[in-house]
Structure formats: C-alpha cells, structure tokens
Design a protein around this motif. Structure first.
Motif, PDB file in Angstrom:
ATOM      1  N   PRO A 235      -4.599   8.382  -1.797  1.00  0.00           N
ATOM      2  CA  PRO A 235      -5.450   8.519  -0.870  1.00  0.00           C
ATOM      3  C   PRO A 235      -5.903   9.846  -1.622  1.00  0.00           C
ATOM      4  O   PRO A 235      -7.357  10.319  -1.458  1.00  0.00           O
ATOM      5  CB  PRO A 235      -5.261   9.217   0.695  1.00  0.00           C
TER       6      PRO A 235
ATOM      7  N   ILE B 299      -9.553  10.873  -4.153  1.00  0.00           N
ATOM      8  CA  ILE B 299     -10.461  11.356  -3.470  1.00  0.00           C
ATOM      9  C   ILE B 299     -11.317  12.281  -4.543  1.00  0.00           C
ATOM     10  O   ILE B 299     -12.307  12.508  -4.946  1.00  0.00           O
ATOM     11  CB  ILE B 299      -9.991  12.541  -2.375  1.00  0.00           C
TER      12      ILE B 299
ATOM     13  N   SER C 148     -14.220   4.545  -1.952  1.00  0.00           N
ATOM     14  CA  SER C 148     -14.321   4.847  -1.040  1.00  0.00           C
ATOM     15  C   SER C 148     -13.737   4.000   0.089  1.00  0.00           C
ATOM     16  O   SER C 148     -13.040   5.560   0.825  1.00  0.00           O
ATOM     17  CB  SER C 148     -15.722   4.912   0.028  1.00  0.00           C
ATOM     18  N   ALA C 149     -13.433   2.336   0.267  1.00  0.00           N
ATOM     19  CA  ALA C 149     -12.535   1.893   1.121  1.00  0.00           C
ATOM     20  C   ALA C 149     -11.838   2.193   1.353  1.00  0.00           C
ATOM     21  O   ALA C 149     -10.770   2.160   1.744  1.00  0.00           O
ATOM     22  CB  ALA C 149     -13.475   0.267   1.213  1.00  0.00           C
TER      23      ALA C 149
ATOM     24  N   ILE D 267      -9.718   4.372  -0.451  1.00  0.00           N
ATOM     25  CA  ILE D 267      -9.266   5.860   0.339  1.00  0.00           C
ATOM     26  C   ILE D 267      -9.014   6.015   1.943  1.00  0.00           C
ATOM     27  O   ILE D 267      -7.801   6.335   2.339  1.00  0.00           O
ATOM     28  CB  ILE D 267     -10.670   6.962   0.074  1.00  0.00           C
ATOM     29  N   LEU D 268     -10.296   5.095   1.990  1.00  0.00           N
ATOM     30  CA  LEU D 268     -10.341   5.045   3.856  1.00  0.00           C
ATOM     31  C   LEU D 268      -8.670   4.426   4.125  1.00  0.00           C
ATOM     32  O   LEU D 268      -7.828   4.156   5.031  1.00  0.00           O
ATOM     33  CB  LEU D 268     -10.742   4.178   4.713  1.00  0.00           C
ATOM     34  N   LYS D 269      -8.119   2.791   3.806  1.00  0.00           N
ATOM     35  CA  LYS D 269      -7.792   2.097   3.358  1.00  0.00           C
ATOM     36  C   LYS D 269      -6.287   2.880   3.543  1.00  0.00           C
ATOM     37  O   LYS D 269      -5.435   2.656   4.040  1.00  0.00           O
ATOM     38  CB  LYS D 269      -7.765   0.989   3.017  1.00  0.00           C
ATOM     39  N   THR D 270      -6.495   3.634   2.292  1.00  0.00           N
ATOM     40  CA  THR D 270      -5.108   3.939   1.956  1.00  0.00           C
ATOM     41  C   THR D 270      -4.231   4.994   2.612  1.00  0.00           C
ATOM     42  O   THR D 270      -3.616   5.393   2.820  1.00  0.00           O
ATOM     43  CB  THR D 270      -4.720   4.420   0.545  1.00  0.00           C
ATOM     44  N   GLY D 271      -5.151   6.104   3.451  1.00  0.00           N
ATOM     45  CA  GLY D 271      -5.308   6.919   3.702  1.00  0.00           C
ATOM     46  C   GLY D 271      -5.040   6.603   5.743  1.00  0.00           C
ATOM     47  O   GLY D 271      -3.684   7.052   5.389  1.00  0.00           O
ATOM     48  N   TYR D 272      -5.122   5.080   5.692  1.00  0.00           N
ATOM     49  CA  TYR D 272      -4.700   4.712   7.060  1.00  0.00           C
ATOM     50  C   TYR D 272      -3.199   4.685   6.953  1.00  0.00           C
ATOM     51  O   TYR D 272      -2.815   4.662   7.585  1.00  0.00           O
ATOM     52  CB  TYR D 272      -5.769   3.698   7.572  1.00  0.00           C
ATOM     53  N   ASP D 273      -2.862   3.622   5.610  1.00  0.00           N
ATOM     54  CA  ASP D 273      -2.222   3.419   5.545  1.00  0.00           C
ATOM     55  C   ASP D 273      -0.737   4.072   6.023  1.00  0.00           C
ATOM     56  O   ASP D 273       0.543   4.110   5.729  1.00  0.00           O
ATOM     57  CB  ASP D 273      -2.150   1.861   4.690  1.00  0.00           C
TER      58      ASP D 273
END
Length: 252
Positions: free
Chosen positions: A104, A108, A239-240, A242-248
């Motif tokens: 993530p 970024i 951007s998507a 970043i959100l997905k990998t950050g959540y995972d």
C-alpha cells in the motif's frame, strides 16, 4: 445465477484491464464471493482462464493502432514470463507477508508522484534506442514479472508507470506495451494452474467471452480518448488498489 454474476464481473474486469490493468480487483473478489467454499488456487486459475483472452485481444487491438516498440517489448515479454516463473517458485520458499504490508505504501508513492507530475505520460517521447532500451525494458519485465508470480496485485499499473517514468512512453503507449507483458505472465500462470488441475473449464468459456467483450470496449475507449483518458483511469485504479491492499494488509 452464478454464471450471470461471474460473467458480468469478467466483462467489467476486461474493460478495466484493457485500459490500465487491475481487472483482478473486480473478477477475483467476485469469484471468491460467489464460490466461498472453493479452493483459492482453483478460483485464481479460473480467473486467469478468462482474463488471458481479454488481454490477448487487447494486445492485438492496441498493436493495430499504436506503434508498439516490438524490438524492446518482445524480449521484455520473455523476461516477464521468466520472472513470473521465478516469482511463483520463490513464493513456495518464503512468505510474502512483508510485501503485503509494504505494497500500500509503494502504491501511495506511485500515486502521489503521478499526481505531482501533471505532464508525466502525456507525450510519447522514448528516451532510449537500441540495446539500452531493450536492456531497461527487460529489467522491467523481469522485475515486475517476478512480482506478478510472487504476489500479483497492481502488476499492470507497475508496468505502465515504469514504462512511462523510465522509458518516456505516454500512458497510451505504456498501456499497450503493458498488455503484452501481462499476456506473457498470465499465460505462464495459466499453464501452471492448468497442469495442477486448478481451473474450472466449464466456467472458462463464459468468462473468456465476457472478458473479451469488455476488453474490446475498454480498448476502443482508450484508443479514442488517448493518453489523458488512460492517465485518469490509471489514477482511479491505483487509488482502488491502495484501498484494497491496505485493507488486506492491516484490517482483514
């Protein structure tokens, strides 16, 4: 109902993948949500059985309209294929958990750099010729291909960014070249999954047809609207990611 859900997901994945990559963000979660009890390797293999055809069609469509620098891209595609095998081999020996948490932050940085450099990728001005271009393209193919085999998320975005930043391509030409790289790495993964019996062939045809339809639509829009349009979709997809990998990495 399952056929309809995964076919629609495959069509949307093909559309996004044809422009900037990242179709796995759509189809893989759809497969896991639709078949929660299935082995992960089987779902990943089935995903490849559909997406590889959309990538092949996108590569063909781009090659008809964009002057792909084949002298550099063919060797780079071979390097990506080799890298993908090496990455898949490495993941059997070491854990990818460190990369899961690092990814993530890498994305970024990539996004912030792209936003800060507003002229990045707008003009197609290759920086190198001959052997030097081939060497750099092969290094990109080998490195990102290995990442794809080892881990995977964002592979297409990394190819595009590095072709733009290091080789001086615009976003449209970088996306066209990235399709060839993705085709090589996906094909190697497909062979591996097929040999291991991790593909649902009864879903493969429906996924492939849907993915090709989406791919044709995405390629058409990218070619029609050019590098600026591809850059905008690239920013959205990163951007998507970043959100997905950050959540995972930190919340799941």
């Amino acid at each position: 109902m399952e056929w309809i859900i995964v076919s629609l997901a495959s069509m949307l994945a093909g559309f996004v993948d044809a422009i900037v990559g990242g179709g796995g963000l759509i189809l893989v979660p759809a497969l896991f949500a639709t078949f929660p009890a299935a082995p992960p390797a089987t779902l990943l293999g089935t995903n490849k059985s559909g997406s590889v055809w959309g990538t092949a069609i996108a590569t063909l469509q781009y090659s008809r309209k964009v002057r792909i620098r084949w002298h550099a891209m063919w060797p780079a595609a071979v390097a990506a294929l080799v890298g993908s095998f090496l990455g898949a081999w490495a993941v059997t020996l070491i854990s990818g958990e460190f990369l899961r948490k690092l990814l993530p932050f890498i994305l970024i940085c990539l996004l912030l750099y792209t936003l800060a450099k507003k002229e990045l990728g707008k003009n197609h001005a290759p920086r190198f010729e001959g052997r030097r271009e081939v060497a750099i393209a092969c290094a990109i193919g080998l490195t990102v291909g290995a990442y794809d085999g080892f881990f995977g998320p964002g592979t297409g975005s990394f190819f595009i960014f590095l072709f733009v930043r290091l080789l001086g391509y615009d976003f449209l030409n970088a996306s066209a070249s990235a399709k060839l790289m993705n085709l090589a790495s996906n094909a190697s993964a497909l062979v591996l999954f097929g040999l291991k019996g991790h593909i649902w062939w009864h879903y493969a045809v429906a996924l492939a047809v849907s993915n090709v339809i989406g791919s044709l639509a995405g390629t058409h829009l990218a070619l029609k609207h050019g590098a600026g349009f591809v850059r905008g979709i690239f920013i959205l997809v990163v951007s998507a990611l970043i959100l997905k990998t950050g959540y995972d990495a930190f919340l799941r």
